[in-house]
Design a protein around this motif. Sequence first.
Motif, PDB file in Angstrom:
ATOM      1  N   VAL A   1      17.133 -10.929  12.391  1.00 35.71           N
ATOM      2  CA  VAL A   1      16.129 -11.817  13.324  1.00 35.71           C
ATOM      3  C   VAL A   1      16.188 -13.528  12.484  1.00 35.71           C
ATOM      4  CG1 VAL A   1      15.534 -10.611  15.083  1.00 35.71           C
ATOM      5  CG2 VAL A   1      14.784 -11.249  13.550  1.00 35.71           C
ATOM      6  N   HIS A   2      15.503 -14.711  13.691  1.00 37.11           N
ATOM      7  CA  HIS A   2      15.347 -15.408  12.808  1.00 37.11           C
ATOM      8  C   HIS A   2      13.837 -15.531  12.201  1.00 37.11           C
ATOM      9  CE1 HIS A   2      18.373 -17.489  15.264  1.00 37.11           C
ATOM     10  NE2 HIS A   2      18.743 -18.299  13.858  1.00 37.11           N
ATOM     11  N   LEU A   3      13.055 -16.176  11.405  1.00 33.05           N
ATOM     12  CA  LEU A   3      11.524 -15.919  10.938  1.00 33.05           C
ATOM     13  C   LEU A   3      10.682 -16.677  11.218  1.00 33.05           C
ATOM     14  CD1 LEU A   3      10.581 -14.835   8.073  1.00 33.05           C
ATOM     15  CD2 LEU A   3      10.877 -18.027   7.255  1.00 33.05           C
ATOM     16  N   PHE A   4      11.653 -17.331  12.659  1.00 32.59           N
ATOM     17  CA  PHE A   4      10.145 -18.244  13.072  1.00 32.59           C
ATOM     18  C   PHE A   4       9.104 -17.564  14.247  1.00 32.59           C
ATOM     19  CE2 PHE A   4      13.595 -18.277  16.298  1.00 32.59           C
ATOM     20  CZ  PHE A   4      13.034 -18.247  17.293  1.00 32.59           C
ATOM     21  N   PRO A   5       9.769 -16.358  15.025  1.00 37.29           N
ATOM     22  CA  PRO A   5       8.914 -15.242  15.047  1.00 37.29           C
ATOM     23  C   PRO A   5       7.068 -14.794  14.628  1.00 37.29           C
ATOM     24  CG  PRO A   5      10.770 -15.133  15.852  1.00 37.29           C
ATOM     25  CD  PRO A   5      11.125 -15.731  14.869  1.00 37.29           C
ATOM     26  N   PHE A   6       8.252 -14.336  13.483  1.00 35.07           N
ATOM     27  CA  PHE A   6       6.678 -13.581  12.395  1.00 35.07           C
ATOM     28  C   PHE A   6       5.302 -15.357  11.845  1.00 35.07           C
ATOM     29  CE2 PHE A   6      10.957 -11.243  12.028  1.00 35.07           C
ATOM     30  CZ  PHE A   6      10.084  -9.683  12.114  1.00 35.07           C
ATOM     31  N   VAL A   7       6.504 -16.283  11.801  1.00 37.62           N
ATOM     32  CA  VAL A   7       5.427 -17.522  10.936  1.00 37.62           C
ATOM     33  C   VAL A   7       4.300 -18.073  12.595  1.00 37.62           C
ATOM     34  CG1 VAL A   7       5.524 -19.941  10.827  1.00 37.62           C
ATOM     35  CG2 VAL A   7       7.764 -18.801   9.109  1.00 37.62           C
TER      36      VAL A   7
ATOM     37  N   VAL B   1       6.793 -12.853  22.857  1.00 38.76           N
ATOM     38  CA  VAL B   1       7.863 -12.830  23.702  1.00 38.76           C
ATOM     39  C   VAL B   1       9.560 -12.785  22.836  1.00 38.76           C
ATOM     40  CG1 VAL B   1       9.266 -14.166  25.538  1.00 38.76           C
ATOM     41  CG2 VAL B   1       6.514 -14.173  25.896  1.00 38.76           C
ATOM     42  N   LEU B   2       9.371 -14.336  21.903  1.00 36.72           N
ATOM     43  CA  LEU B   2      10.308 -14.746  21.247  1.00 36.72           C
ATOM     44  C   LEU B   2      11.141 -13.890  20.351  1.00 36.72           C
ATOM     45  CD1 LEU B   2       8.965 -18.698  20.260  1.00 36.72           C
ATOM     46  CD2 LEU B   2      10.767 -17.819  22.392  1.00 36.72           C
ATOM     47  N   LEU B   3       9.948 -13.032  19.849  1.00 43.31           N
ATOM     48  CA  LEU B   3      10.356 -11.897  18.949  1.00 43.31           C
ATOM     49  C   LEU B   3      11.098 -11.237  19.902  1.00 43.31           C
ATOM     50  CD1 LEU B   3      10.505 -10.162  16.266  1.00 43.31           C
ATOM     51  CD2 LEU B   3       8.107  -9.932  16.717  1.00 43.31           C
ATOM     52  N   LEU B   4      10.817 -10.896  21.003  1.00 47.40           N
ATOM     53  CA  LEU B   4      11.479 -10.317  22.169  1.00 47.40           C
ATOM     54  C   LEU B   4      12.884 -10.157  22.084  1.00 47.40           C
ATOM     55  CD1 LEU B   4       8.577  -8.682  23.814  1.00 47.40           C
ATOM     56  CD2 LEU B   4       9.708  -7.025  21.990  1.00 47.40           C
ATOM     57  N   ALA B   5      12.661 -11.699  22.462  1.00 49.03           N
ATOM     58  CA  ALA B   5      14.366 -12.577  22.639  1.00 49.03           C
ATOM     59  C   ALA B   5      15.527 -11.754  21.742  1.00 49.03           C
ATOM     60  CB  ALA B   5      14.286 -13.839  23.225  1.00 49.03           C
ATOM     61  N   GLU B   6      14.788 -12.463  20.092  1.00 50.79           N
ATOM     62  CA  GLU B   6      15.490 -12.336  19.020  1.00 50.79           C
ATOM     63  C   GLU B   6      16.244 -10.674  18.289  1.00 50.79           C
ATOM     64  OE1 GLU B   6      16.302 -14.370  15.763  1.00 50.79           O
ATOM     65  OE2 GLU B   6      16.569 -16.051  17.372  1.00 50.79           O
ATOM     66  N   LEU B   7      15.283  -9.812  18.743  1.00 49.83           N
ATOM     67  CA  LEU B   7      15.847  -8.436  19.024  1.00 49.83           C
ATOM     68  C   LEU B   7      16.845  -8.682  19.612  1.00 49.83           C
ATOM     69  CD1 LEU B   7      12.368  -7.087  18.457  1.00 49.83           C
ATOM     70  CD2 LEU B   7      13.890  -7.195  16.716  1.00 49.83           C
ATOM     71  N   ALA B   8      16.015  -8.602  20.933  1.00 51.74           N
ATOM     72  CA  ALA B   8      17.280  -8.289  22.116  1.00 51.74           C
ATOM     73  C   ALA B   8      19.302  -8.838  21.447  1.00 51.74           C
ATOM     74  CB  ALA B   8      17.790  -9.314  23.573  1.00 51.74           C
TER      75      ALA B   8
END
Length: 262
Positions: free
Chosen positions: A31-37, A56-63
């Motif tokens: 996944v992209h790094l930005f949700p963690f940042v 929300v964006l982390l869940l979207a990335e995981l999806a």
Amino acid sequence: MGFATKKPKRWELQQLTWTFISIVMFVPLPVHLFPFVMLSQAKKSKIRSWYITGLVLLLAELALFGSFIYFFGTISQGMLLTLGGYVTSYVVGNGLLLNRAKTHLQRLELAEIRPLTWITTASSANRVKELPQASLDTPQLFIEGLLHWRKVIDNRSIHQNIDRIIHLFQLLEKNDKIEAEKFLVRHSTVVNVLMKYDEIENSRLNNAVTAASKKKLEEVIAKAAVAIEQEVTNQFKAGILDVSAESDVYIQTLKNRNLLNE
């Protein structure tokens, strides 16, 4: 000074290191790094809406990652939509990081002066300039107000006096929180004076009246800094006298119990 704080530009760039790394890492792994940042910045800045957005964006990335695994090996509409989703997520996420950089830096600067409290949205951190004097009734709002006007006012003398007032307030708050609350009542006018100075400065009226008004307000800030220093000094003096009196009683008690020689 930096572009968002009174800190050096190098300090600001260091605080945004992970933002820049996130932008560079275009390819998701997985996944992209930005949700963690985003989550890290939300925790440091103590802004709830940022935290929720990050989750929300982390869940979207995981999806999207799950979708990528599902359609892997095929060139289907589902795979194309997944790749398009990755690109959209990357643009939106890193765009938000860049958009929030200024507020994040200002919150970090404030955190070095006093502990932050959680706020609901980033706009809550920028509401100081809209608040009347009576509303600046908490230490954090008072400090935020001073930092805000220090940033927007272009006057080195006022900058020095604001720094002096902030330092003195920190000393007073550390020594006696009750007196610090009284301090806010007595000296909240300082923020109003700074607000009026900025108003005159931005009017772009360069005449004798505005020049005299700015000079008078500058003198008010300078005198306020002197008065505040004297007030804090008096508080420390009173504390020292109390400790001295207590020490004298303690020593006399030891002597009365024959634990010390005369």
